[in-house]
Write a protein that holds these residues in place. Sequence first.
Motif, PDB file in Angstrom:
ATOM      1  N   GLN A   1       6.525  11.936   4.264  1.00  0.00           N
ATOM      2  CA  GLN A   1       7.058  12.160   5.874  1.00  0.00           C
ATOM      3  C   GLN A   1       6.654  11.277   7.722  1.00  0.00           C
ATOM      4  N   LEU A   2       5.966  10.831   7.115  1.00  0.00           N
ATOM      5  CA  LEU A   2       6.149   9.044   8.136  1.00  0.00           C
ATOM      6  C   LEU A   2       7.319   8.793   8.107  1.00  0.00           C
ATOM      7  N   CYS A   3       8.162   8.062   6.923  1.00  0.00           N
ATOM      8  CA  CYS A   3       9.259   7.321   6.271  1.00  0.00           C
ATOM      9  C   CYS A   3      10.461   8.612   7.479  1.00  0.00           C
ATOM     10  N   MET A   4      10.349   9.622   7.187  1.00  0.00           N
ATOM     11  CA  MET A   4      11.361  10.737   7.772  1.00  0.00           C
ATOM     12  C   MET A   4      10.926  10.301   9.188  1.00  0.00           C
ATOM     13  N   ALA A   5      10.321  10.074   9.533  1.00  0.00           N
ATOM     14  CA  ALA A   5      10.120  10.013  10.781  1.00  0.00           C
ATOM     15  C   ALA A   5      10.147   9.030  11.760  1.00  0.00           C
ATOM     16  N   GLY A   6      10.714   8.248  10.644  1.00  0.00           N
ATOM     17  CA  GLY A   6      11.484   6.599  11.338  1.00  0.00           C
ATOM     18  C   GLY A   6      10.097   4.906  11.177  1.00  0.00           C
ATOM     19  N   SER A   7       9.117   5.554  10.358  1.00  0.00           N
ATOM     20  CA  SER A   7       8.392   4.293  10.309  1.00  0.00           C
ATOM     21  C   SER A   7       8.694   2.599   8.947  1.00  0.00           C
ATOM     22  N   LEU A   8       7.589   2.128   9.224  1.00  0.00           N
ATOM     23  CA  LEU A   8       8.173   0.923   8.495  1.00  0.00           C
ATOM     24  C   LEU A   8       7.835   1.244   7.022  1.00  0.00           C
ATOM     25  N   LEU A   9       8.394   1.078   6.215  1.00  0.00           N
ATOM     26  CA  LEU A   9       7.751   0.949   4.487  1.00  0.00           C
ATOM     27  C   LEU A   9       7.678  -0.347   4.461  1.00  0.00           C
ATOM     28  N   ILE A  10       6.405  -1.153   4.388  1.00  0.00           N
ATOM     29  CA  ILE A  10       5.685  -2.168   3.651  1.00  0.00           C
ATOM     30  C   ILE A  10       5.482  -1.829   2.350  1.00  0.00           C
ATOM     31  N   GLY A  11       6.026  -3.280   1.314  1.00  0.00           N
ATOM     32  CA  GLY A  11       5.260  -3.053   0.128  1.00  0.00           C
ATOM     33  C   GLY A  11       4.793  -4.311  -0.379  1.00  0.00           C
ATOM     34  N   ILE A  12       3.413  -4.282  -0.721  1.00  0.00           N
ATOM     35  CA  ILE A  12       2.587  -5.387  -0.400  1.00  0.00           C
ATOM     36  C   ILE A  12       3.677  -6.072  -1.825  1.00  0.00           C
ATOM     37  N   GLY A  13       3.532  -5.212  -3.152  1.00  0.00           N
ATOM     38  CA  GLY A  13       4.627  -6.580  -4.503  1.00  0.00           C
ATOM     39  C   GLY A  13       5.110  -5.367  -3.960  1.00  0.00           C
ATOM     40  N   LYS A  14       6.841  -5.033  -5.420  1.00  0.00           N
ATOM     41  CA  LYS A  14       7.427  -3.949  -6.244  1.00  0.00           C
ATOM     42  C   LYS A  14       7.432  -4.489  -7.573  1.00  0.00           C
ATOM     43  N   ASN A  15       6.677  -4.982  -7.825  1.00  0.00           N
ATOM     44  CA  ASN A  15       6.356  -5.032  -9.612  1.00  0.00           C
ATOM     45  C   ASN A  15       6.283  -3.442 -10.131  1.00  0.00           C
ATOM     46  N   LYS A  16       7.814  -3.746 -11.620  1.00  0.00           N
ATOM     47  CA  LYS A  16       7.192  -2.095 -12.352  1.00  0.00           C
ATOM     48  C   LYS A  16       5.889  -1.820 -12.797  1.00  0.00           C
ATOM     49  N   TYR A  17       5.532  -3.255 -13.346  1.00  0.00           N
ATOM     50  CA  TYR A  17       4.088  -2.219 -13.924  1.00  0.00           C
ATOM     51  C   TYR A  17       3.580  -4.131 -14.031  1.00  0.00           C
ATOM     52  N   PHE A  18       1.782  -4.202 -14.578  1.00  0.00           N
ATOM     53  CA  PHE A  18       1.640  -5.339 -15.156  1.00  0.00           C
ATOM     54  C   PHE A  18       0.443  -4.946 -16.466  1.00  0.00           C
ATOM     55  N   LYS A  19      -0.066  -5.894 -17.205  1.00  0.00           N
ATOM     56  CA  LYS A  19      -0.825  -5.459 -17.976  1.00  0.00           C
ATOM     57  C   LYS A  19      -2.209  -6.221 -17.486  1.00  0.00           C
ATOM     58  N   ASP A  20      -3.202  -4.878 -18.854  1.00  0.00           N
ATOM     59  CA  ASP A  20      -4.819  -5.211 -18.319  1.00  0.00           C
ATOM     60  C   ASP A  20      -5.305  -4.837 -19.133  1.00  0.00           C
ATOM     61  N   LYS A  21      -6.258  -4.861 -19.611  1.00  0.00           N
ATOM     62  CA  LYS A  21      -6.834  -5.121 -20.508  1.00  0.00           C
ATOM     63  C   LYS A  21      -6.507  -3.794 -21.724  1.00  0.00           C
ATOM     64  N   GLN A  22      -6.421  -2.470 -20.119  1.00  0.00           N
ATOM     65  CA  GLN A  22      -6.132  -1.112 -20.999  1.00  0.00           C
ATOM     66  C   GLN A  22      -4.630  -0.977 -21.770  1.00  0.00           C
ATOM     67  N   GLY A  23      -4.198  -2.453 -21.371  1.00  0.00           N
ATOM     68  CA  GLY A  23      -2.518  -2.012 -21.645  1.00  0.00           C
ATOM     69  C   GLY A  23      -1.024  -2.007 -20.609  1.00  0.00           C
TER      70      GLY A  23
END
Length: 251
Positions: A130-152
Motif C-alpha cells: 500500500q505504501l508503494c502504491m502511494a508513491g513510497s520508495l522501496l529500499i532493499g537491504i539486499g536482493k538475494n534469492k536464498y542463503f544456506k544456514d544449518k537448516q539448509g
Amino acid sequence: MKPTYKALLIDLSGVLYVGDEPIPEAVTTLEKLRSMDLVLRFVTNTATQNHQNIITKLHKMGYKIDSQELFTAPIAAKQYIKANNLRPFCLIHEALKEDFSELDQHQPNCILLGDAREQLNYRTLNKAFQLCMAGSLLIGIGKNKYFKDKQGLMLDAGAFIHALEWAANTQAIIMGKPSYTFFTQAVRSTTFSPKECLMIGDDVESDVIGAMNAGLGGCLVRSGKYQVGDDKKLPATAHIIDSFSRLMSML
C-alpha cells in the motif's frame, strides 16, 4: 609471486562459515592472506545481526577481523535513509531494530525491507504494498534469492522484494549486493581501482556477477549456497575454487 589483486572483498556466510561453524582451513587461510599485505574487506548482505554482533561471531570462530573492515548492507541502507531525510517503514530483523531506532519512522514515506523472517507475513507485506502504491520508495537491504544456514537452503528477502516490485509496478533501490553502488562504495574504501579488487563469494549472481558488472574480478566458491550448474553462469574471466582454503593457490 605478487598477486594481481591488491584488495579482496570476501563474503561471509557460505565462504568463511556455514551457520556457526567455520569452513575448514578458512581461519588459517585468512591469516596467510594477511601476511601478503592485501587489503581485506568483508562484505555481506546479512540482515539478521547488527555490526558488532557480526564481529563478535567472527572472533569466536577464530577470525581476526577489525570493525572497520566489515562493510554491511544494513549500514549502507541507514546512511542512504539519513542522507535523503526519509522515514522508513522497517520490515527488518529484530536484531537490527535498535540500530535503526534513532530514525523517524512516523508517517513513513519509504519501505526498508530485509530478512525479517516471520515478520514477512501478509499483514506487513500488504502494508508495504500500500505504501508503494502511494508513491513510497522501496529500499532493499539486499536482493538475494536464498542463503544456506544449518537448516539448509533458506528463502531470502529478494523473493519478497521482487513480489512487491511486480505487484506495485515499482523498482526497488538495493543497498547490498549485487548493487553497483554497494560494490563501488566497498571498492572506494580500499583506495584501489575496481580491477585491482577481487570479490570472493558463494552466490554466483549477487557476489560474482554483481561484482564483475562493477568492474571487479570475481571468484566463485563451491561452498555454502553454491549449486551444481552455477559454473555455467559465470563470465569467461571469472575464477572458481572448491573452497576458501584454495584461494592461496589461485592467487
